[in-house]
Design a protein around this motif. Structure first.
Motif, PDB file in Angstrom:
ATOM      1  N   GLY A 135     -65.605 -44.377  -7.112  1.00 20.23           N
ATOM      2  CA  GLY A 135     -64.589 -43.638  -6.366  1.00 20.23           C
ATOM      3  C   GLY A 135     -65.143 -42.492  -5.543  1.00 20.23           C
ATOM      4  N   SER A 136     -66.391 -42.086  -5.815  1.00 22.45           N
ATOM      5  CA  SER A 136     -66.970 -41.008  -5.013  1.00 22.45           C
ATOM      6  C   SER A 136     -67.304 -41.529  -3.618  1.00 22.45           C
ATOM      7  CB  SER A 136     -68.194 -40.401  -5.696  1.00 22.45           C
ATOM      8  OG  SER A 136     -69.240 -41.343  -5.801  1.00 22.45           O
ATOM      9  N   VAL A 137     -67.548 -40.610  -2.710  1.00 20.81           N
ATOM     10  CA  VAL A 137     -67.746 -40.964  -1.305  1.00 20.81           C
ATOM     11  C   VAL A 137     -69.184 -41.414  -1.040  1.00 20.81           C
ATOM     12  CG1 VAL A 137     -67.691 -40.087   1.071  1.00 20.81           C
ATOM     13  CG2 VAL A 137     -65.910 -39.408  -0.555  1.00 20.81           C
ATOM     14  N   MET A 138     -69.318 -42.673  -0.636  1.00 24.27           N
ATOM     15  CA  MET A 138     -70.616 -43.202  -0.218  1.00 24.27           C
ATOM     16  C   MET A 138     -70.915 -42.692   1.194  1.00 24.27           C
ATOM     17  SD  MET A 138     -72.074 -47.158  -0.077  1.00 24.27           S
ATOM     18  CE  MET A 138     -70.445 -47.797   0.085  1.00 24.27           C
ATOM     19  N   ILE A 156     -63.442 -43.678   5.216  1.00 18.48           N
ATOM     20  CA  ILE A 156     -64.061 -43.331   3.933  1.00 18.48           C
ATOM     21  C   ILE A 156     -64.507 -44.618   3.253  1.00 18.48           C
ATOM     22  CG2 ILE A 156     -63.773 -42.285   1.656  1.00 18.48           C
ATOM     23  CD1 ILE A 156     -61.558 -40.549   2.790  1.00 18.48           C
ATOM     24  N   GLN A 157     -65.779 -44.680   2.910  1.00 17.34           N
ATOM     25  CA  GLN A 157     -66.333 -45.773   2.118  1.00 17.34           C
ATOM     26  C   GLN A 157     -66.681 -45.199   0.753  1.00 17.34           C
ATOM     27  OE1 GLN A 157     -69.659 -47.469   4.279  1.00 17.34           O
ATOM     28  NE2 GLN A 157     -68.566 -47.205   6.206  1.00 17.34           N
ATOM     29  N   ARG A 158     -66.233 -45.855  -0.304  1.00 22.33           N
ATOM     30  CA  ARG A 158     -66.425 -45.332  -1.666  1.00 22.33           C
ATOM     31  C   ARG A 158     -67.348 -46.239  -2.486  1.00 22.33           C
ATOM     32  NH1 ARG A 158     -62.703 -41.419  -2.290  1.00 22.33           N
ATOM     33  NH2 ARG A 158     -60.875 -41.480  -0.934  1.00 22.33           N
ATOM     34  N   TYR A 159     -68.001 -45.611  -3.455  1.00 27.51           N
ATOM     35  CA  TYR A 159     -68.776 -46.389  -4.416  1.00 27.51           C
ATOM     36  C   TYR A 159     -67.804 -47.104  -5.341  1.00 27.51           C
ATOM     37  CZ  TYR A 159     -72.998 -43.836  -3.075  1.00 27.51           C
ATOM     38  OH  TYR A 159     -74.060 -43.310  -2.379  1.00 27.51           O
ATOM     39  N   ASP A 160     -68.130 -48.339  -5.697  1.00 22.17           N
ATOM     40  CA  ASP A 160     -67.315 -49.063  -6.663  1.00 22.17           C
ATOM     41  C   ASP A 160     -67.984 -48.986  -8.032  1.00 22.17           C
ATOM     42  OD1 ASP A 160     -69.404 -50.926  -6.600  1.00 22.17           O
ATOM     43  OD2 ASP A 160     -68.317 -52.324  -5.316  1.00 22.17           O
ATOM     44  N   LYS A 161     -67.460 -49.724  -8.983  1.00 21.00           N
ATOM     45  CA  LYS A 161     -67.991 -49.618 -10.346  1.00 21.00           C
ATOM     46  C   LYS A 161     -69.429 -50.110 -10.463  1.00 21.00           C
ATOM     47  CE  LYS A 161     -65.651 -53.845 -11.749  1.00 21.00           C
ATOM     48  NZ  LYS A 161     -64.657 -54.408 -12.643  1.00 21.00           N
ATOM     49  N   ALA A 162     -69.904 -50.854  -9.467  1.00 23.35           N
ATOM     50  CA  ALA A 162     -71.292 -51.328  -9.479  1.00 23.35           C
ATOM     51  C   ALA A 162     -72.269 -50.225  -9.079  1.00 23.35           C
ATOM     52  CB  ALA A 162     -71.441 -52.531  -8.553  1.00 23.35           C
ATOM     53  N   GLY A 163     -71.730 -49.092  -8.599  1.00 25.78           N
ATOM     54  CA  GLY A 163     -72.573 -47.936  -8.279  1.00 25.78           C
ATOM     55  C   GLY A 163     -73.295 -48.052  -6.960  1.00 25.78           C
ATOM     56  N   PRO A 164     -74.374 -47.340  -6.759  1.00 22.71           N
ATOM     57  CA  PRO A 164     -75.084 -46.504  -7.722  1.00 22.71           C
ATOM     58  C   PRO A 164     -74.435 -45.145  -7.945  1.00 22.71           C
ATOM     59  CG  PRO A 164     -76.249 -46.417  -5.650  1.00 22.71           C
ATOM     60  CD  PRO A 164     -75.090 -47.373  -5.467  1.00 22.71           C
ATOM     61  N   GLY A 165     -73.514 -44.731  -7.083  1.00 25.75           N
ATOM     62  CA  GLY A 165     -72.818 -43.455  -7.265  1.00 25.75           C
ATOM     63  C   GLY A 165     -71.644 -43.607  -8.216  1.00 25.75           C
ATOM     64  N   LYS A 166     -71.063 -42.478  -8.606  1.00 23.93           N
ATOM     65  CA  LYS A 166     -69.888 -42.461  -9.473  1.00 23.93           C
ATOM     66  C   LYS A 166     -68.763 -43.236  -8.803  1.00 23.93           C
ATOM     67  CE  LYS A 166     -66.554 -39.246 -11.416  1.00 23.93           C
ATOM     68  NZ  LYS A 166     -66.091 -37.861 -11.441  1.00 23.93           N
ATOM     69  N   GLY A 193     -62.456 -32.682  17.458  1.00 18.88           N
ATOM     70  CA  GLY A 193     -63.076 -33.697  18.301  1.00 18.88           C
ATOM     71  C   GLY A 193     -64.563 -33.923  18.067  1.00 18.88           C
ATOM     72  N   LYS A 194     -65.228 -33.075  17.256  1.00 14.89           N
ATOM     73  CA  LYS A 194     -66.656 -33.218  16.968  1.00 14.89           C
ATOM     74  C   LYS A 194     -66.827 -34.023  15.685  1.00 14.89           C
ATOM     75  CE  LYS A 194     -71.124 -31.919  16.709  1.00 14.89           C
ATOM     76  NZ  LYS A 194     -71.860 -33.103  16.466  1.00 14.89           N
ATOM     77  N   GLN A 195     -67.613 -35.086  15.752  1.00 15.30           N
ATOM     78  CA  GLN A 195     -67.772 -35.989  14.614  1.00 15.30           C
ATOM     79  C   GLN A 195     -68.773 -35.453  13.584  1.00 15.30           C
ATOM     80  OE1 GLN A 195     -69.606 -40.206  14.555  1.00 15.30           O
ATOM     81  NE2 GLN A 195     -67.430 -40.479  14.984  1.00 15.30           N
ATOM     82  N   PHE A 196     -68.428 -35.636  12.317  1.00 12.45           N
ATOM     83  CA  PHE A 196     -69.275 -35.316  11.175  1.00 12.45           C
ATOM     84  C   PHE A 196     -69.294 -36.520  10.237  1.00 12.45           C
ATOM     85  CE2 PHE A 196     -68.019 -31.227  12.721  1.00 12.45           C
ATOM     86  CZ  PHE A 196     -69.014 -30.333  12.360  1.00 12.45           C
ATOM     87  N   ILE A 197     -70.328 -36.605   9.423  1.00 12.92           N
ATOM     88  CA  ILE A 197     -70.420 -37.609   8.367  1.00 12.92           C
ATOM     89  C   ILE A 197     -70.742 -36.862   7.087  1.00 12.92           C
ATOM     90  CG2 ILE A 197     -71.685 -39.632   7.500  1.00 12.92           C
ATOM     91  CD1 ILE A 197     -72.307 -40.321  10.443  1.00 12.92           C
ATOM     92  N   CYS A 198     -70.202 -37.323   5.959  1.00 17.99           N
ATOM     93  CA  CYS A 198     -70.536 -36.701   4.687  1.00 17.99           C
ATOM     94  C   CYS A 198     -70.632 -37.755   3.597  1.00 17.99           C
ATOM     95  CB  CYS A 198     -69.512 -35.628   4.309  1.00 17.99           C
ATOM     96  SG  CYS A 198     -67.859 -36.223   3.956  1.00 17.99           S
ATOM     97  N   SER A 199     -71.235 -37.351   2.487  1.00 15.94           N
ATOM     98  CA  SER A 199     -71.337 -38.239   1.331  1.00 15.94           C
ATOM     99  C   SER A 199     -71.517 -37.418   0.070  1.00 15.94           C
ATOM    100  CB  SER A 199     -72.512 -39.208   1.474  1.00 15.94           C
ATOM    101  OG  SER A 199     -73.738 -38.530   1.278  1.00 15.94           O
TER     102      SER A 199
END
Length: 132
Positions: free
Chosen positions: A47-50, A35-45, A58-64
């Motif tokens: 702590g939200s998921v970048m 999990i990679q998160r946005y920090d206070k510099a943004g552009p997302g909120k 076993g099947k890979q997914f990506i989300c944001s």
């Protein structure tokens, strides 16, 4: 690096982590990889998921969590097909995935399958559940 095609889920309500944890809890052989998160510099909120990577059986997914509010959301035209091992597994997945979501095709024999259902979960992701 070998070319790989991975499903990418773009959430617009800052709930990708909640969805990811829900899915990982439903399917065996599943885990959150990164999990990679946005920090206070943004552009997302903050702590939200970048970008997050996870596996479902076993099947890979990506989300944001999208920081841009798009004019679109998930559609049932793209869905996840789940070949269930038994009737009980199908009924459990049907119950949990349809809770807070919608049933597009209730559990039934549709000719092409002895027991099939199509649901959209609480996050808007579509699932076709099948047991032959």
């Amino acid at each position: 690096m070998k070319q790989q095609i991975t499903t990418f889920l773009t959430f617009q309500e800052n709930n990708s982590e909640q969805a990811m944890n829900f899915y990982v809890g439903l399917f065996e052989n599943s885990k959150i990889i990164d999990i990679q998160r946005y920090d206070k510099a943004g552009p997302g909120k903050e702590g939200s998921v970048m970008k997050a990577t996870f596996e479902l059986n076993g099947k890979q997914f990506i989300c944001s969590d999208s920081f841009v509010k798009h004019q679109w959301n998930f559609t049932p035209a793209i869905s996840n097909w789940v070949e269930c091992e038994n009737d009980k597994q199908l009924e459990t997945l049907f119950k949990k995935l349809s809770a807070g979501g919608s049933v597009m095709m209730p559990l039934d024999n549709y000719g092409f399958s002895k027991k099939f259902a199509w649901v959209a979960d609480q996050f808007g992701i579509s699932w076709q559940l099948n047991f032959q």
